[in-house]
Design an enzyme around this catalytic site. Structure first.
Site, PDB file in Angstrom:
ATOM      1  N   GLU A  74     -29.711  78.771  10.685  1.00 29.93           N
ATOM      2  CA  GLU A  74     -28.581  79.708  10.697  1.00 29.93           C
ATOM      3  C   GLU A  74     -28.283  80.188  12.120  1.00 29.93           C
ATOM      4  O   GLU A  74     -27.156  80.100  12.600  1.00 29.93           O
ATOM      5  CB  GLU A  74     -28.907  80.910   9.799  1.00 29.93           C
ATOM      6  CG  GLU A  74     -27.808  81.949   9.750  1.00 29.93           C
ATOM      7  CD  GLU A  74     -28.226  83.192   8.973  1.00 29.93           C
ATOM      8  OE1 GLU A  74     -27.332  84.007   8.662  1.00 29.93           O
ATOM      9  OE2 GLU A  74     -29.429  83.377   8.688  1.00 29.93           O
ATOM     10  N   HIS A  75     -29.299  80.731  12.794  1.00 26.13           N
ATOM     11  CA  HIS A  75     -29.149  81.212  14.173  1.00 26.13           C
ATOM     12  C   HIS A  75     -30.065  80.391  15.079  1.00 26.13           C
ATOM     13  O   HIS A  75     -31.277  80.358  14.858  1.00 26.13           O
ATOM     14  CB  HIS A  75     -29.559  82.686  14.302  1.00 26.13           C
ATOM     15  CG  HIS A  75     -28.859  83.606  13.364  1.00 26.13           C
ATOM     16  ND1 HIS A  75     -29.438  84.041  12.175  1.00 26.13           N
ATOM     17  CD2 HIS A  75     -27.638  84.188  13.420  1.00 26.13           C
ATOM     18  CE1 HIS A  75     -28.600  84.859  11.565  1.00 26.13           C
ATOM     19  NE2 HIS A  75     -27.492  84.960  12.291  1.00 26.13           N
TER      20      HIS A  75
END
Length: 434
Positions: free
Chosen positions: A332-333
């Protein structure tokens, strides 16, 4: 030591990597049956069901007439927030709006030499519903969720934007949420949380309008409700626990790495924090730094459980291997704390958001930088993107033939139709070109 670094080539390292690559899970979260019952009740009983569940779980004195937030409540909210908050809110809105307005798509038309016109008509959906969690009973209002979901919908041109959020036991909603929603043009706000809030948006009630798109984060009941109504409405995504992967070399500061891993860990005991580093000393320094910083956190218990159960530190051979693994994990990040992070951008294929350099904490993206913080999790960055203006747009194809143009294409159209055994299709062309 809360977390022990592993070498990527070791059996333990390979086992950890395998678990990361196979973390995608969709199954019964343990609440599917309960959520199905809630959805059925709201669909059949409308406001009465929403009020029933709200009384049971949120506000014992809720009534149908109190579901809609009033103008008086909005006015009172402005009296309860300070000037500093309004200043920060305005600055965040400007940043997020400036980024997302570049995402807007235009309709287009193409006219061919024979007069055929084809194109794409881009239109916003008519209505969108924003779900905003209560945030620890309203004590930690998730203002960023209002902005990240509501601003793109406004830029898209959605006419009806409504927000649902659970009230406190006193029937009130955080003034910060009410002001944030008002400042971005959301004027319909309703006191409905959890699965019954999602159900009200999906089916509509006498008070809460049915919408075309539902967005926003929530607990397992909210997530399950969104999953069950998807198809009859568009949803942003099925989100799993939040996650971060940090690629670090010998120049990375363990203090920064630990801070960013803990920033992820404090979300949820199931949050995933990963460090891939080329430097053994960095790998060994981070766990001690995590323990030191952990003592200062307000959500230390949650963060510690997440670190113990879900954090991973792997030592890799080089940056190329780290980037390759990051692509496989599709996080995601993705943070790059390395000498030249921009040099690696062309090699990154799968990540929800990419944070370049040691002075770019994920928190900047969560709140203020401008890009959306609603991102694909559980490896779905392989095929999914951040929430944006496109989430609230739909596209219709445009086709217009002249008689001459149809005459020119008739043989090809009829040949393909007859090949598929669809003679009525072929005939619909034939009757026009006799």
């Amino acid at each position: 030591m809360l977390i022990e670094p592993k070498m990527i080539g070791s059996s333990e390292g390979q086992a950890l990597l395998e678990s990361l690559l196979n973390r995608f899970q969709i199954g019964d979260s343990g609440c599917q049956s309960a959520v199905e019952d809630i959805l059925t009740a709201v669909r059949q009983e409308g406001d009465a069901a929403v009020v029933k569940y709200c009384r049971r779980f949120d506000c014992p004195d809720m009534t149908a007439s109190a579901l809609a937030v009033t103008a008086a409540e909005i006015a009172a909210a402005y009296e309860l927030v300070d000037a500093a908050f309004l200043e920060t809110l305005a600055a965040a809105i400007e940043r997020i709006h400036s980024f997302h307005e570049r995402e807007m798509e235009d309709s287009w038309m193409q006219t061919r030499e024979d007069g055929t016109i084809v194109g794409r008509l881009v239109r916003p959906v008519d209505s969108a519903g924003l779900y905003v969690p209560g945030g620890t009973g309203g004590s930690t209002p998730l203002v960023s969720s209002v902005l990240m979901n509501g601003i793109p919908a406004g830029i898209a041109g959605v006419t009806t934007r409504v927000m649902v959020t659970p009230p406190g036991k006193d029937g009130k909603i955080s003034p910060h949420l009410l002001v944030a929603a008002t400042e971005i043009g959301i004027t319909e706000i309703y006191k409905a949380g959890s699965a019954w809030g999602i159900a009200a948006l999906a089916y509509g009630t006498a008070t809460i309008p049915r919408v075309d798109v539902i967005v926003g984060p929530g607990n397992q009941f909210v997530t399950e409700a969104k999953r069950l109504v998807s198809g009859m409405v568009r949803i942003d995504m099925i989100a799993g626990p939040s996650e971060v992967l940090i690629v670090a070399d010998e120049t990375a500061d363990p203090v920064y790495i630990a801070a960013d891993m803990l920033a992820q860990a404090e979300h949820d005991p199931q949050a995933l924090s990963i460090l891939l580093t080329t430097d053994r000393q960095v790998a060994e320094a981070v766990p001690a730094e995590i323990e030191r910083q952990l003592k200062t956190l307000s959500r230390a218990e949650i963060a510690e459980k997440s670190i113990v159960d879900r954090a991973v530190i792997l030592v890799v051979a080089d940056i190329e291997e780290a980037i390759g693994l990051a692509n496989d994990i599709a996080i995601e990040h993705l943070e790059l704390m390395i000498v030249d992070p921009w040099a690696q951008v062309p090699h990154i294929r799968h990540a929800g958001a990419i944070f370049l350099g040691s002075h770019t904490p994920e928190a900047a993206g969560d709140y203020f930088a401008g890009p959306n913080h609603v991102l694909p999790t559980m490896g779905t960055a392989r095929f999914a993107s951040a929430l944006g203006v496109e989430t609230f747009l739909k596209k219709s194809s445009i086709i217009s033939y002249s008689q001459t143009a149809l005459q020119n294409d008739a043989e090809h159209i009829q040949r393909l139709a007859n090949l598929e055994g669809l003679t009525a299709h072929a005939n619909s062309v034939a009757v026009r070109v006799k």
